[in-house]
Design an enzyme around this catalytic site. Structure first.
Site, mmCIF file in Angstrom:
data_model
loop_
_atom_site.group_PDB
_atom_site.id
_atom_site.type_symbol
_atom_site.label_atom_id
_atom_site.label_comp_id
_atom_site.label_asym_id
_atom_site.label_seq_id
_atom_site.Cartn_x
_atom_site.Cartn_y
_atom_site.Cartn_z
ATOM 1 N N SER A 26 4.065 8.484 27.390
ATOM 2 C CA SER A 26 5.369 8.122 26.844
ATOM 3 C C SER A 26 5.207 7.380 25.529
ATOM 4 C CB SER A 26 6.131 7.235 27.832
ATOM 5 O OG SER A 26 5.869 5.873 27.567
ATOM 6 N N ARG A 27 6.350 7.162 24.878
ATOM 7 C CA ARG A 27 6.335 6.444 23.599
ATOM 8 C C ARG A 27 5.765 5.037 23.761
ATOM 9 N NH1 ARG A 27 11.878 7.212 20.495
ATOM 10 N NH2 ARG A 27 12.421 5.308 21.584
ATOM 11 N N ASP A 129 3.918 -6.488 -9.039
ATOM 12 C CA ASP A 129 4.741 -5.289 -9.119
ATOM 13 C C ASP A 129 5.228 -5.055 -10.539
ATOM 14 O OD1 ASP A 129 6.294 -3.119 -8.339
ATOM 15 O OD2 ASP A 129 8.048 -4.393 -8.001
ATOM 16 N N VAL A 130 4.805 -3.934 -11.110
ATOM 17 C CA VAL A 130 5.346 -3.518 -12.404
ATOM 18 C C VAL A 130 5.770 -2.053 -12.286
ATOM 19 C CG1 VAL A 130 3.939 -5.137 -13.754
ATOM 20 C CG2 VAL A 130 3.049 -2.860 -13.287
ATOM 21 N N ILE A 180 5.991 6.512 -8.100
ATOM 22 C CA ILE A 180 6.728 6.390 -9.362
ATOM 23 C C ILE A 180 7.828 7.443 -9.329
ATOM 24 C CG2 ILE A 180 6.616 6.668 -11.889
ATOM 25 C CD1 ILE A 180 3.936 5.303 -11.875
ATOM 26 N N GLY A 181 9.027 6.958 -9.209
ATOM 27 C CA GLY A 181 10.170 7.866 -9.259
ATOM 28 C C GLY A 181 10.827 8.282 -7.954
ATOM 29 N N GLY A 183 12.206 6.460 -5.554
ATOM 30 C CA GLY A 183 13.112 5.473 -4.952
ATOM 31 C C GLY A 183 14.583 5.897 -4.939
ATOM 32 N N CYS A 186 16.292 4.658 -8.023
ATOM 33 C CA CYS A 186 15.426 4.790 -9.185
ATOM 34 C C CYS A 186 15.912 5.951 -10.046
ATOM 35 C CB CYS A 186 14.027 5.085 -8.662
ATOM 36 S SG CYS A 186 12.910 5.641 -9.911
ATOM 37 N N THR A 188 14.015 6.791 -12.912
ATOM 38 C CA THR A 188 12.892 7.061 -13.819
ATOM 39 C C THR A 188 12.714 8.562 -14.086
ATOM 40 O OG1 THR A 188 11.750 5.068 -13.146
ATOM 41 C CG2 THR A 188 10.377 6.788 -14.087
ATOM 42 N N GLY A 268 18.706 -1.046 -8.175
ATOM 43 C CA GLY A 268 17.305 -1.015 -8.595
ATOM 44 C C GLY A 268 16.967 -2.265 -9.383
HETATM 45 P P1 5GP Z 1 13.582 3.299 -1.575
HETATM 46 O O1 5GP Z 1 12.921 2.853 -0.324
HETATM 47 O O2 5GP Z 1 14.918 2.648 -1.774
HETATM 48 O O3 5GP Z 1 13.642 4.793 -1.706
HETATM 49 O O4 5GP Z 1 12.648 2.828 -2.785
HETATM 50 C C1 5GP Z 1 12.315 1.486 -2.976
HETATM 51 C C2 5GP Z 1 11.386 1.354 -4.156
HETATM 52 O O5 5GP Z 1 11.996 1.819 -5.376
HETATM 53 C C3 5GP Z 1 11.007 -0.072 -4.501
HETATM 54 O O6 5GP Z 1 10.093 -0.641 -3.613
HETATM 55 C C4 5GP Z 1 10.492 0.071 -5.928
HETATM 56 O O7 5GP Z 1 9.163 0.507 -5.982
HETATM 57 C C5 5GP Z 1 11.379 1.173 -6.482
HETATM 58 N N1 5GP Z 1 12.429 0.608 -7.341
HETATM 59 C C6 5GP Z 1 13.219 -0.447 -7.091
HETATM 60 N N2 5GP Z 1 14.082 -0.674 -8.111
HETATM 61 C C7 5GP Z 1 13.806 0.268 -9.042
HETATM 62 C C8 5GP Z 1 14.330 0.542 -10.339
HETATM 63 O O8 5GP Z 1 15.262 -0.078 -10.827
HETATM 64 N N3 5GP Z 1 13.771 1.563 -10.997
HETATM 65 C C9 5GP Z 1 12.737 2.285 -10.481
HETATM 66 N N4 5GP Z 1 12.215 3.248 -11.218
HETATM 67 N N5 5GP Z 1 12.231 2.080 -9.245
HETATM 68 C C10 5GP Z 1 12.753 1.072 -8.548
#
Ligand code: 5GP
Length: 345
Positions: A26-27, A129-130, A180-181, A183, A186, A188, A268
């Protein structure tokens, strides 16, 4: 001439996990905890490696308290002061093992981080985080933070390719944030055309990180518990989500009522909303790469946590993984043309 990668790269929606014969009854037989020793900090972690994102609506102290009760993790956003951290730590000493303090890479960010860690020595994790983890400046910043905090576990990102995962690990990071992208808020990909399909990014980055005894977080793009299971199946050590944790009581912001329906604001971190709030406007040199949305109010986050954990346990049962750690070995992804039946949605 530009290079083209002709091999198809995949997102969560492009695949399903194939069920497999198993002896699990089971789970409840499934163990979602992971015990991890980090490469550079040499620290250990024991918990369920699902994380709330360090976005200011979601990565709150209130979120951390509830998530930690279930042994989940929160990357706390970078806008709390050292005093607020101190108060939180005094009142919730048990929660500290399941949180990270976040920072960007400006001088101000670094000073604020140093002040917080001095005020709360029990903080074990740092999340750097960048938006674009590909700059040499960021690599140098990771080295600087590693030198200043030799025994903290450092999370760094975001990147989407193996070579940059390796570079950041070799520069002192323990866990690399991948995405990258993908979210939910997001933009981007729309604003810049840059990105990488998330499932493939996770598969490739996990392979690169694990080769160096490093770890990765799949960050962004999970729309449902099934996506979280796919990210773990692809090799993610941790899965981070923003949108799935948005709209709850534990999120920052008021409940908005419109036509008898309740919402909460979610945006975001580089949306104009966030920039107005924290930086007093959108800086001219960058476009806003985030959206602001009203998400349906979802009540206590505990219900969402149980839903995600239930889904994960069930995914492990279907694939015959007794432990979350075994999921990648048990996972076979089938490419599909339709993930969900949307007739009633
Ligand atoms: P989610 O779980 O909502 O699909 O994605 C969350 C992630 O989106 C965050 O942890 C972060 O890495 C990214 N994110 C958050 N705010 C922004 C934003 O304003 N621009 C972009 N490009 N990514 C974002």
């Amino acid at each position: 001439m530009p290079n083209i990668i002709n091999e198809i790269k995949l997102d969560f929606k492009d695949v399903l996990l194939r069920p497999k014969r198993s002896t699990l009854r089971s789970r409840n037989d499934v163990n979602l905890h992971r015990h991890i020793t980090f490469r550079n900090s040499k620290q250990t972690y024991n918990g369920i490696p699902v994380m709330a994102s360090n976005m200011d609506t979601v990565g709150t102290f209130e979120m951390a308290k509830v998530l930690s009760k279930h042994d989940l993790f929160t990357c706390v956003h970078k806008y709390y002061t050292a005093d607020e951290w101190k108060k939180f730590a005094e009142q919730n000493p048990d929660v500290l093992r399941n949180v990270a303090a976040s920072s960007g890479m400006s001088e101000n960010d670094f000073n604020r981080l140093a002040e917080i860690i001095k005020a709360v020595p029990g903080i074990l994790f740092i999340c750097l985080d960048v938006a674009n983890g590909y700059s040499q400046h960021f690599v140098d910043f990771v080295r600087r933070v590693r030198a200043a905090f030799p025994s903290h576990t450092i999370i760094a990102g975001n990147v989407v390719t193996g070579e940059m995962v390796e570079e950041l690990i070799l520069s002192g990071a323990d866990i690399i944030k991948v995405g990258i992208g993908p979210g939910s808020v997001c933009t981007t990909r729309m604003k810049t055309g840059v990105g990488y399909p998330q499932l493939s990014a996770v598969i490739e980055c996990a392979d690169a990180a694990h080769g160096l005894q490093g770890h990765i977080i799949s960050d962004g793009g999970c729309t449902c518990p099934g996506d979280v299971a796919k990210a773990f199946g692809a090799g993610a050590d941790f899965v981070m989500a923003g949108g799935m944790f948005a709209g709850h009581d534990q999120c920052e912001g008021e409940v908005i009522e419109k036509n008898g329906k309740k919402f909460k604001l979610f945006y975001g971190m580089s949306s104009s909303t966030a920039m107005q709030k924290h930086a007093g406007g959108v800086a001219e040199y960058r476009s806003s790469e985030g959206k602001t949305v009203e998400v349906a109010y979802k009540g206590d986050v505990q219900d969402t946590v149980l839903d995600v954990l239930g889904g994960l346990r069930s995914a492990c049962t279907y694939t015959g993984a007794g432990k979350l750690k075994e999921l990648p070995r048990r996972a076979t992804f089938v490419r599909c043309t339709q993930q969900l039946n949307t007739i009633y949605s």
